[in-house]
Design an enzyme around this catalytic site. Structure first.
Site, PDB file in Angstrom:
ATOM      1  N   HIS A 153       0.851  -1.206   0.000  1.00 33.67           N
ATOM      2  CA  HIS A 153       0.000   0.000   0.000  1.00 33.67           C
ATOM      3  C   HIS A 153       0.874   1.238   0.000  1.00 33.67           C
ATOM      4  O   HIS A 153       2.086   1.155   0.192  1.00 33.67           O
ATOM      5  CB  HIS A 153      -0.916   0.025   1.233  1.00 33.67           C
ATOM      6  CG  HIS A 153      -0.184   0.128   2.547  1.00 33.67           C
ATOM      7  ND1 HIS A 153       0.227  -0.959   3.268  1.00 33.67           N
ATOM      8  CD2 HIS A 153       0.249   1.211   3.259  1.00 33.67           C
ATOM      9  CE1 HIS A 153       0.852  -0.562   4.363  1.00 33.67           C
ATOM     10  NE2 HIS A 153       0.882   0.759   4.387  1.00 33.67           N
ATOM     11  N   HIS A 199      -5.801  -2.047   4.552  1.00 40.83           N
ATOM     12  CA  HIS A 199      -5.773  -0.898   3.646  1.00 40.83           C
ATOM     13  C   HIS A 199      -4.991  -1.269   2.390  1.00 40.83           C
ATOM     14  O   HIS A 199      -4.027  -2.026   2.437  1.00 40.83           O
ATOM     15  CB  HIS A 199      -5.206   0.368   4.297  1.00 40.83           C
ATOM     16  CG  HIS A 199      -3.857   0.230   4.945  1.00 40.83           C
ATOM     17  ND1 HIS A 199      -3.352  -0.950   5.390  1.00 40.83           N
ATOM     18  CD2 HIS A 199      -2.903   1.157   5.199  1.00 40.83           C
ATOM     19  CE1 HIS A 199      -2.160  -0.745   5.918  1.00 40.83           C
ATOM     20  NE2 HIS A 199      -1.862   0.519   5.807  1.00 40.83           N
ATOM     21  N   HIS A 214       4.675   7.255   2.442  1.00 46.25           N
ATOM     22  CA  HIS A 214       5.457   6.029   2.327  1.00 46.25           C
ATOM     23  C   HIS A 214       4.832   5.021   1.378  1.00 46.25           C
ATOM     24  O   HIS A 214       3.634   5.050   1.136  1.00 46.25           O
ATOM     25  CB  HIS A 214       5.702   5.380   3.692  1.00 46.25           C
ATOM     26  CG  HIS A 214       4.489   4.799   4.375  1.00 46.25           C
ATOM     27  ND1 HIS A 214       3.772   5.474   5.332  1.00 46.25           N
ATOM     28  CD2 HIS A 214       3.897   3.587   4.265  1.00 46.25           C
ATOM     29  CE1 HIS A 214       2.794   4.698   5.783  1.00 46.25           C
ATOM     30  NE2 HIS A 214       2.834   3.549   5.137  1.00 46.25           N
ATOM     31  N   HIS A 246       1.261  -0.287  14.909  1.00 41.39           N
ATOM     32  CA  HIS A 246       0.273   0.754  14.646  1.00 41.39           C
ATOM     33  C   HIS A 246      -1.004   0.453  15.435  1.00 41.39           C
ATOM     34  O   HIS A 246      -1.403  -0.709  15.553  1.00 41.39           O
ATOM     35  CB  HIS A 246      -0.119   0.762  13.163  1.00 41.39           C
ATOM     36  CG  HIS A 246       0.920   1.287  12.241  1.00 41.39           C
ATOM     37  ND1 HIS A 246       1.555   2.490  12.415  1.00 41.39           N
ATOM     38  CD2 HIS A 246       1.429   0.770  11.104  1.00 41.39           C
ATOM     39  CE1 HIS A 246       2.402   2.698  11.432  1.00 41.39           C
ATOM     40  NE2 HIS A 246       2.359   1.657  10.623  1.00 41.39           N
ATOM     41  N   TYR A 255       9.558   2.039  10.029  1.00 39.02           N
ATOM     42  CA  TYR A 255       9.674   3.060   8.979  1.00 39.02           C
ATOM     43  C   TYR A 255      11.128   3.473   8.834  1.00 39.02           C
ATOM     44  O   TYR A 255      11.825   3.679   9.845  1.00 39.02           O
ATOM     45  CB  TYR A 255       8.914   4.329   9.360  1.00 39.02           C
ATOM     46  CG  TYR A 255       7.422   4.316   9.228  1.00 39.02           C
ATOM     47  CD1 TYR A 255       6.772   3.642   8.205  1.00 39.02           C
ATOM     48  CD2 TYR A 255       6.651   5.043  10.127  1.00 39.02           C
ATOM     49  CE1 TYR A 255       5.396   3.684   8.102  1.00 39.02           C
ATOM     50  CE2 TYR A 255       5.273   5.099  10.031  1.00 39.02           C
ATOM     51  CZ  TYR A 255       4.651   4.417   9.017  1.00 39.02           C
ATOM     52  OH  TYR A 255       3.295   4.469   8.917  1.00 39.02           O
ATOM     53  N   GLU A 265       8.078   1.589   4.414  1.00 44.28           N
ATOM     54  CA  GLU A 265       7.656   0.796   5.563  1.00 44.28           C
ATOM     55  C   GLU A 265       7.806  -0.664   5.194  1.00 44.28           C
ATOM     56  O   GLU A 265       7.535  -1.046   4.054  1.00 44.28           O
ATOM     57  CB  GLU A 265       6.172   1.090   5.886  1.00 44.28           C
ATOM     58  CG  GLU A 265       5.590   0.193   6.969  1.00 44.28           C
ATOM     59  CD  GLU A 265       4.100   0.473   7.243  1.00 44.28           C
ATOM     60  OE1 GLU A 265       3.326   0.642   6.282  1.00 44.28           O
ATOM     61  OE2 GLU A 265       3.731   0.523   8.424  1.00 44.28           O
TER      62      GLU A 265
END
Ligand code: FE
Length: 307
Positions: A153, A199, A214, A246, A255, A265
């Site tokens: 993503h 996501h 990112h 997260h 990161y 990431e």
């Protein structure tokens, strides 16, 4: 409602020095270099990906993201989406087959956040690197560095989150998985999926359009995320934060930055999504915990280091 957008297909990233970038993306992150084209671009993929490439590096004067592409299920779906994008008010550019090596025709549009997105239906399938599709072994034995499995993503910063959500939901058939909302009801972060993943694309509200936060790549286990942190130190790579978790998506993450200042990431785990799931909502005053579940506060870089 699903409109035939299947999954993230590729991201083209601008880098200041291609050789340095390859040491990072290929040797450190473990992406497989698969091709170069007459324009000097380098094509790479994660080893589990079935398509020919997912990352394109282009040497340029400024870092950042040129575009992100999504694969759709069929040429008919692509044609249908083309019409719906125009009806929504997007200007749609047509890019002929072969402009990216091994990729069929693409249609490109700019989201209200200022980012360029593409849709395509065809890309040469070369299968999983090193193991193929027939009696595949668990993994190829010649993987490098972090052994990134796939491009997963992007997180992008820009304005007009409401209009962008409308575009991704109503035209492209994405669902809103997770959001951050201020006390007066303004959505300042939105995490969208076209699949079962937590996501496939995410946006954070930001006054300046078309900023790149990112590109993210999947690893197999938390131990691999820890090992990625070790490799970041061994190679004196610029780290942003982590390994940590997260709150949003519950993914386990680290990161860091490529030599051009683009953030990457690598992560593992995280939530799943079915279309009957209600969006998960975080209050904006919980943003620190939502982003970095252990530290419970944002580092300044998270909000300001953009390309
Ligand atoms: Fe991410």
């Amino acid at each position: 409602m699903k409109k035939g957008v299947m999954r993230p297909g590729h991201v083209q990233i601008r880098v200041l020095d291609l050789d340095e970038a390859l040491v990072h993306y290929r040797d450190l992150m473990g992406l497989i270099e698969v091709d170069r084209d007459s324009r000097g671009r380098v094509y790479l993929k994660g080893w589990t990906e079935v398509d020919r490439f997912s990352v394109v590096l282009r040497e340029a004067d400024q870092p950042g993201m040129d575009f992100m592409g999504f694969k759709v299920v069929s040429e008919a779906a692509l044609e249908q989406l083309h019409g719906e994008l125009i009806a929504f008010g997007c200007q749609v550019d047509q890019i002929p087959a072969g402009e990216l090596e091994g990729c069929g025709r693409r249609i490109r549009f700019v989201a209200p956040t200022g980012h360029s997105f593409e849709l395509f239906a065809d890309k040469v399938q070369t299968g999983r690197y090193g193991v193929g599709n027939h009696n595949p072994e668990a993994w190829p034995r010649d993987l490098k560095g972090m052994k990134a499995e796939r491009f997963d993503h992007c997180l992008l910063y820009g304005p007009e989150l409401d209009k962008t959500l409308e575009l991704f939901k109503e035209v492209l058939g994405f669902d809103l998985c997770e959001q951050v909302v201020t006390p007066d009801g303004k959505r300042v972060a939105q995490f969208l999926t076209c699949s079962m993943k937590a996501h496939d694309i995410a946006f954070i509200d930001h006054p300046e359009p078309n900023k790149f936060h990112h590109a993210s790549f999947l690893l197999e286990t938390w131990q691999d995320v820890l090992r990625a942190g070790d490799l970041i130190s061994m190679t004196d790579t610029s780290i942003d934060i982590g390994p940590t978790r997260h709150g949003i998506t519950h993914g386990q993450t680290i990161y860091f930055f490529d030599p051009s200042g683009n953030r990457n990431e690598v992560f593992c785990g995280g939530d799943y999504f079915y279309p009957d799931h209600e969006p998960i909502t975080w209050d904006a005053d919980m943003l620190g915990k939502a982003i970095f579940y252990h530290d419970r506060q944002l580092n300044e870089r998270f909000l300001t280091a953009l390309t």
